[in-house]
Design a protein around this motif. Structure first.
Motif, PDB file in Angstrom:
ATOM      1  N   SER A   1     -38.811   1.532  55.838  1.00 31.52           N
ATOM      2  CA  SER A   1     -38.379   2.675  55.023  1.00 31.52           C
ATOM      3  C   SER A   1     -36.871   2.856  55.071  1.00 31.52           C
ATOM      4  O   SER A   1     -36.249   3.159  54.045  1.00 31.52           O
ATOM      5  CB  SER A   1     -39.056   3.968  55.506  1.00 31.52           C
TER       6      SER A   1
ATOM      7  N   GLN B   1     -42.661   7.420  50.780  1.00 31.26           N
ATOM      8  CA  GLN B   1     -43.789   7.309  51.690  1.00 31.26           C
ATOM      9  C   GLN B   1     -44.594   8.612  51.741  1.00 31.26           C
ATOM     10  O   GLN B   1     -45.810   8.584  51.772  1.00 31.26           O
ATOM     11  CB  GLN B   1     -43.266   6.941  53.080  1.00 31.26           C
TER      12      GLN B   1
ATOM     13  N   ASP C   1     -43.026   2.782  48.632  1.00 31.83           N
ATOM     14  CA  ASP C   1     -43.113   2.815  50.094  1.00 31.83           C
ATOM     15  C   ASP C   1     -44.479   3.353  50.503  1.00 31.83           C
ATOM     16  O   ASP C   1     -44.734   4.541  50.369  1.00 31.83           O
ATOM     17  CB  ASP C   1     -41.985   3.686  50.653  1.00 31.83           C
TER      18      ASP C   1
HETATM   19 MG   LIG Z   1     -41.968   3.751  56.635  1.00 35.46          MG
END
Ligand SMILES: [Mg+2]
Ligand SMILES: Nc1ncnc2c1ncn2[C@@H]1O[C@H](COP(=O)(O)OP(=O)(O)O)[C@@H](O)[C@H]1O
Length: 350
Positions: free
Chosen positions: A64, A114, A196
Motif C-alpha cells: 500500500s 484498501q 488495493d
Molecule cells: Mg495494504
C-alpha cells in the motif's frame, strides 16, 4: 528507402507494449519514534497499457505504501520518499510541478483504496459523490455531473442506477458500495487503475463479480491495472504478471503462469505451498515459519533468510552469496523471470 509492402498484413497492435507507468528504484521511509521504518526499499516495475500486474505479498510488505507514493497521498510526515522516480507516460511525477501532478493523479492514475468501503461519505448521496469527480476536475455543472453519475453506475452494473442515484451509502450492500468506489475511480477514464485489496472485505461470490467487472472495464478502456492483493487465487485468475513483495522489496517477478508453476524464490515457493487450492508442482508443503520482519529492523543480508528453508550460511555458501550477510539483488534468472535469491537456479530446478 524501402516502401512498405502493402500485401503484408499490418502488425497487430501490441496491447502490452508501451509502458504507461514506470516505478524506478523507489524508496519510502517513515520517521517514527521507534526509529526509521524502511517501508519501500528500491521497488522498480513497469506497467503497460492493458496489462494487469498483481503485487502480491503478506501484510506489511510495503504494497500500500508504494501505491500511496504513486498517488502522492503518503502520510508525510512521517513518510518521506528518499529516492527513485515514478514515471507516467515517461514523465517523472516526483519532479513535476504540483499543478501538473494534479492533472495526472486522478485523471491519469486513479486508485481504489484498501479501506474503500468505509471511505464513502455517509452524508452525501452516492450520485453526488460520483458526480463530484466531474465537478472537481472538469468543472461540470451539477445537473450534468448527476447524468454522468447515472451512466457510470450503469457501467459498473449497479441495478436501477437512475432510481438509486440519490440513495446514500448505507442503503447499498458492501459489493454495491465497492462498485460505487470503482465508478469514482474510473470516472475520468484513467490510463492506470491501482486497486488495493479491492475484494478483501467482500464475500466470495461478490469478490468474483467485482473482479469480473474490473477486468471488463479494463478490456473496454485498455487501462493498465495494478492489483494489490494477498490472494493467490485472484492473482491466478486475473493477472498477466506478478511482482512478489517482501520487506519492501520485489523478490520475484514474472508472468503469473511461470511464477506460479515454478517459483524462483523460496518465499514465493512458501506462499504457493501454504495455499492448498493452488496447483503446485509436487504438492510439497513448505509452510513459511516465522513472521515478516519489522521494517524498522530488517535483517542483514537477504531479508528473508531467517525464515528460509534453503538459506546457506558461512560454511557451505558460495563467496558473495552468504544469505545472512550478502543482499541478493533482483536479477534475471531465466528469460522473463527475475528473482532476488542467491540460489534461485537451485530453487527453480528443485
Ligand atoms: Mg495494504
Ligand atoms: N503512517 C505510518 N507510520 C509509520 N509506519 C507506517 C505507516 N504506514 C505504513 N507504515 C509501515 O509501512 C509498512 C508497510 O505498510 P503497507 O504498505 O501498508 O503494507 P501492506 O503490504 O500490507 O500494504 C508497515 O509495516 C508499517 O510498518
Amino acid at each position: 528507402m524501402t516502401r512498405p509492402d502493402l500485401s503484408e498484413p499490418a502488425p497487430a497492435p501490441d496491447p502490452t507494449g508501451t509502458p504507461v507507468l514506470e516505478v524506478d528504484d523507489l524508496h519510502v521511509e517513515f520517521r517514527t519514534r521507534g526509529g526509521v521504518v524502511n517501508a519501500v526499499n528500491g521497488v522498480s516495475y513497469s506497467l503497460a497499457e492493458g496489462e494487469t500486474l498483481a503485487i502480491l505479498g503478506e501484510s506489511g510488505s510495503g504494497k500500500s505504501v508504494s501505491a500511496q507514493a504513486i498517488m502522492g497521498i503518503l502520510d508525510s510526515p512521517p513518510a518521506r520518499i528518499t529516492g527513485g522516480g515514478i514515471f507516467f507516460q515517461g514523465r517523472d511525477l516526483l519532479t513535476m510541478p504540483e499543478d501538473e501532478q494534479r492533472k495526472v493523479r486522478g485523471p491519469g492514475i486513479s486508485m481504489i483504496f484498501q479501506d474503500a468501503l468505509s471511505s464513502l461519505n455517509p452524508v452525501y448521496s452516492v450520485g453526488f459523490q460520483i458526480g463530484e469527480m466531474f465537478r472537481a476536475h472538469r468543472g461540470t455543472s451539477r445537473k450534468e455531473a448527476k447524468q454522468h453519475a447515472i451512466e457510470l453506475m450503469d457501467r459498473v452494473r449497479i441495478p436501477g442506477a437512475r432510481a438509486r442515484v440519490n440513495d446514500y451509502p448505507h442503503q447499498f450492500s458492501g459489493g454495491m458500495r465497492q462498485r460505487v468506489m470503482i465508478a469514482m475511480a474510473i470516472a475520468l477514464d484513467p490510463r492506470v487503475l491501482i486497486a488495493d485489496e479491492p475484494t478483501t472485505a467482500l464475500d466470495v461470490t461478490v469478490q468474483a463479480q467485482v473482479m469480473d467487472l474490473l477486468k471488463d472495464l479494463q478490456r473496454d478502456t485498455g487501462m493498465g491495472l495494478i492489483l494489490i492483493t494477498h490472494d493467490l487465487g485472484v492473482v491466478n485468475e486475473v493477472a498477466d504478471n506478478v511482482a512478489v513483495m517482501y520487506a519492501g522489496r520485489i523478490v520475484e517477478r514474472g508472468t503469473v503462469d511461470d511464477v506460479f508453476n515454478n517459483p524462483a524464490h523460496p518465499y514465493t515457493d512458501g506462499l504457493m505451498s501454504s495455499v492448498p487450492q493452488v496447483e503446485h508442482k509436487g504438492g510439497r508443503l513448505l509452510p513459511i515459519i516465522g513472521q515478516p520482519p519489522n521494517l524498522a529492523a530488517i535483517p542483514p543480508g537477504c531479508p528473508f533468510h531467517p525464515r528460509c528453508a534453503r538459506r546457506r550460511l558461512e560454511a557451505d555458501a558460495l563467496p558473495g552469496r552468504v544469505c545472512d550477510t550478502d543482499v541478493p539483488p533482483l536479477r534475471l534468472v531465466v528469460p522473463g523471470r527475475e528473482a532476488a535469491c542467491h540460489y534461485s537456479e537451485e530453487v527453480l530446478g528443485a
